[in-house]
Motif scaffolding. Structure first.
Motif, PDB file in Angstrom:
ATOM      1  N   LEU A 395       0.821  -1.199   0.000  1.00 26.89           N
ATOM      2  CA  LEU A 395       0.000   0.000   0.000  1.00 26.89           C
ATOM      3  C   LEU A 395       0.863   1.261   0.000  1.00 26.89           C
ATOM      4  N   ARG A 396       1.941   1.240   0.757  1.00 30.92           N
ATOM      5  CA  ARG A 396       2.832   2.409   0.795  1.00 30.92           C
ATOM      6  C   ARG A 396       3.464   2.653  -0.576  1.00 30.92           C
ATOM      7  N   VAL A 397       3.838   1.582  -1.235  1.00 33.18           N
ATOM      8  CA  VAL A 397       4.423   1.724  -2.577  1.00 33.18           C
ATOM      9  C   VAL A 397       3.379   2.300  -3.536  1.00 33.18           C
ATOM     10  N   LYS A 398       2.174   1.780  -3.479  1.00 27.89           N
ATOM     11  CA  LYS A 398       1.105   2.259  -4.359  1.00 27.89           C
ATOM     12  C   LYS A 398       0.814   3.741  -4.112  1.00 27.89           C
ATOM     13  N   ILE A 399       0.759   4.115  -2.844  1.00 30.51           N
ATOM     14  CA  ILE A 399       0.479   5.513  -2.502  1.00 30.51           C
ATOM     15  C   ILE A 399       1.606   6.427  -2.982  1.00 30.51           C
ATOM     16  N   ARG A 400       2.841   5.998  -2.782  1.00 30.55           N
ATOM     17  CA  ARG A 400       3.986   6.814  -3.213  1.00 30.55           C
ATOM     18  C   ARG A 400       3.990   7.006  -4.726  1.00 30.55           C
ATOM     19  N   ASN A 401       3.642   5.951  -5.483  1.00 35.85           N
ATOM     20  CA  ASN A 401       3.707   6.013  -6.947  1.00 35.85           C
ATOM     21  C   ASN A 401       2.481   6.679  -7.584  1.00 35.85           C
ATOM     22  N   GLU A 402       1.319   6.557  -6.925  1.00 36.07           N
ATOM     23  CA  GLU A 402       0.083   6.977  -7.591  1.00 36.07           C
ATOM     24  C   GLU A 402      -0.681   8.107  -6.899  1.00 36.07           C
ATOM     25  N   ALA A 403      -0.541   8.208  -5.576  1.00 39.68           N
ATOM     26  CA  ALA A 403      -1.436   9.116  -4.849  1.00 39.68           C
ATOM     27  C   ALA A 403      -0.736  10.298  -4.187  1.00 39.68           C
ATOM     28  N   GLY A 404       0.488  10.109  -3.754  1.00 38.91           N
ATOM     29  CA  GLY A 404       1.191  11.180  -3.058  1.00 38.91           C
ATOM     30  C   GLY A 404       0.494  11.541  -1.756  1.00 38.91           C
ATOM     31  N   SER A 405       0.386  12.840  -1.466  1.00 36.04           N
ATOM     32  CA  SER A 405      -0.164  13.315  -0.198  1.00 36.04           C
ATOM     33  C   SER A 405      -1.685  13.199  -0.121  1.00 36.04           C
TER      34      SER A 405
END
Length: 522
Positions: A395-405
């Motif tokens: 989930l952290r990887v997905k957020i870093r790559n796709e969602a940011g803050s």
């Protein structure tokens, strides 16, 4: 480690007493034989018989009145006969084991004394089990509850909280309680409470920790009347073994369906729990077969939701009158700050909140995708995920790559801190394929929050269609509608507050007390 072991042993004086009397009986046997033969020159076989009689009589008296604290006289003659058979069986086991060990290991020059130590240990265990099962099983201290659980505070989770609270309330009712659990800590502040907590380290290798759990559960159950298992495998399997050995009563509480959850988490199915069982994917699975056997040996089964009850009746052949729904009790609002609905003028950013375990069947990846797909329509907005679990790194990887803050992960929180986040939320979401009456959603409703979750949810409250979704596309549509439009939640909030009264800790404790009374354990 030694101090902890001694502390644990001190809690099980019945075992230490049994060992002490066994040693005393053996000493008397040898001493009387020596005195009669050496000083009175009595024929050795007659001397051995007299010595055995003395050790037998003293051993029986001490085991009955001191070890097992059984002062009854109605069954005295039967107990003497049964105790004699127990001694003879233990003696036979001792002789058989020492013969096998010496003959088998003779090429390795196994010293006969070592063989005797092993044989005495095995014979002692056999004798102890037989005494508990057949001789002194009606001892007056055969009362109270052993709760076998996989998690316990400081672990965070519904089952951990339930066991802790139930233990406290049973103690207040003068019920003897011992809790056996796996744990990441050797001791916790809760261990100083009135009930006993036996912790088995999760750091031990697989198999070894399960064996230690079985041993301590056995020792804890000896002078208790009931085993209360909190799941089918981690606690249920050792509980069933101990039940069979000691012939104790056993009940169970199940908070979710392990077979479906593991299949969903491993990616072997994307079906809901109901569809999973309808498809027949449960057949020939080891967990299913073990679960069916364990449930058949329980006298009462509690589940947290109606959908679970239907599954276990239909597919596990559980008798309907043996399984009851026992909803998770909701915390009282008086214990938490009361939050008003979000004021859009003060909080222009819309907060979508999820709280729970980060596992596959919770569909958190799909929730993130749905949020990102509607972000431009609802911004400013943020998705907040609170919890922990095996999916957290992905989930952290997905957020870093796709969602940011736009998406934030917060580690699991104590209940009061979680309530503060609920108070700031615009919408509380659970995207799990199947839920079992989720406390998170009920708590959000009790604070007047809008919620969204799958139709297959086992919820105690009937929600209108705008709070429910079927698939990913509908999740996006309804999430956007709920965030952009005012929705009245007073009716659902009222239902939850009524449910809170029905499913209070007072009512749950009363149900357990009634059950204990029906078993004759009070």
């Amino acid at each position: 480690m030694t101090d902890d072991l001694l502390e644990q042993l001190s809690r099980h004086k019945i075992v230490l007493k049994y060992i002490a009397i066994g040693i005393l009986s053996s000493f008397i046997d040898v001493s009387v034989l020596f005195v009669l033969k050496t000083y009175f020159n009595i024929w050795y076989l007659l001397a051995a018989a007299i010595a055995f009689g003395c050790s037998f009589a003293i051993g029986f008296v001490f085991q009955k009145y001191w070890t097992f604290r059984d002062v009854s006289v109605k069954k005295l003659s039967g107990q003497v006969i049964n105790y004699l058979f127990t001694v003879l069986i233990s003696f036979s086991v001792n002789m058989g084991v020492i013969y096998i060990l010496v003959e088998t290991f003779n090429p390795f020059e196994l010293w006969y004394v070592v063989a005797q130590i092993i044989a005495v240990t095995i014979a002692g265990i056999v004798g102890f089990i037989l005494n508990v099962r057949s001789v002194f099983h009606d001892a007056p201290d055969n009362s109270g509850v052993v709760i076998a659980t996989g998690i316990f505070p400081p672990d965070i989770g519904g089952p951990a909280t339930f066991v802790h609270n139930l233990g406290e309330r049973l103690i207040e009712k003068s019920v003897k309680v011992t809790i056996v659990t796996y744990s990441d800590v050797a001791k916790d502040a809760l261990d100083d409470l009135a009930y006993q907590v036996i912790r088995i380290s999760r750091a031990l290798p697989f198999g070894l920790r399960h064996f230690e759990y079985l041993v301590w559960l056995f020792l804890a159950t000896v002078n208790h009347g009931l085993i209360y298992a909190q799941d089918i495998t981690a606690a249920g399997v050792p509980a069933l073994l101990v039940k069979k050995i000691l012939r104790k009563r056993m009940i169970m509480r199940i908070g979710g369906d392990l077979l479906w959850e593991r299949s969903a988490e491993s990616g072997r199915t994307e079906l809901s729990m109901n569809d999973f069982y309808k498809s027949g994917l449960h057949r020939n699975k080891l967990i299913f077969m073990v679960g069916k056997k364990i449930l058949a040996n329980c006298e009462k089964i509690f589940v947290t939701a109606d959908n679970l009850r239907r599954i276990y009746i239909k597919y596990y052949d559980v008798f309907p009158d043996k399984i009851e729904v026992l909803h998770n009790p909701l915390p009282s609002l008086k214990d938490f700050p009361v939050f008003m609905a979000n004021d859009k003028a003060e909080h222009p950013e819309k907060i979508i909140l999820f709280a729970g375990r980060f596992v596959k069947y919770k569909n958190i990846h799909k929730l993130i995708d749905a949020f990102l797909n509607i972000y431009d329509d609802i911004k400013p907005a943020r998705l907040v995920l609170i919890g922990d679990g095996p999916e957290v790194k992905k989930l952290r990887v997905k957020i870093r790559n796709e969602a940011g803050s736009r998406v934030e992960i917060i580690n699991k929180l104590p209940h009061k801190e979680l309530f503060a986040h609920v108070g700031n939320a615009s919408l509380c979401v659970s995207a799990a394929t199947t839920e079992y009456n989720p406390n998170f959603i009920l708590e959000c409703l009790s604070l007047g929050k809008k919620v969204l979750l799958k139709e297959d949810n086992g919820l105690t409250v009937n929600l209108p269609s705008h709070f429910l979704f079927k698939d990913g596309k509908e999740l996006e549509v309804k999430m956007k509608n709920l965030l952009l439009n005012d929705v009245d939640t007073n009716l659902e909030r009222g239902e939850v507050l009524k449910s809170r009264e029905v499913n209070s800790w007072e009512s749950i404790t009363l149900r357990h007390m009634d059950l204990l009374k029906s078993f004759g354990l009070l």
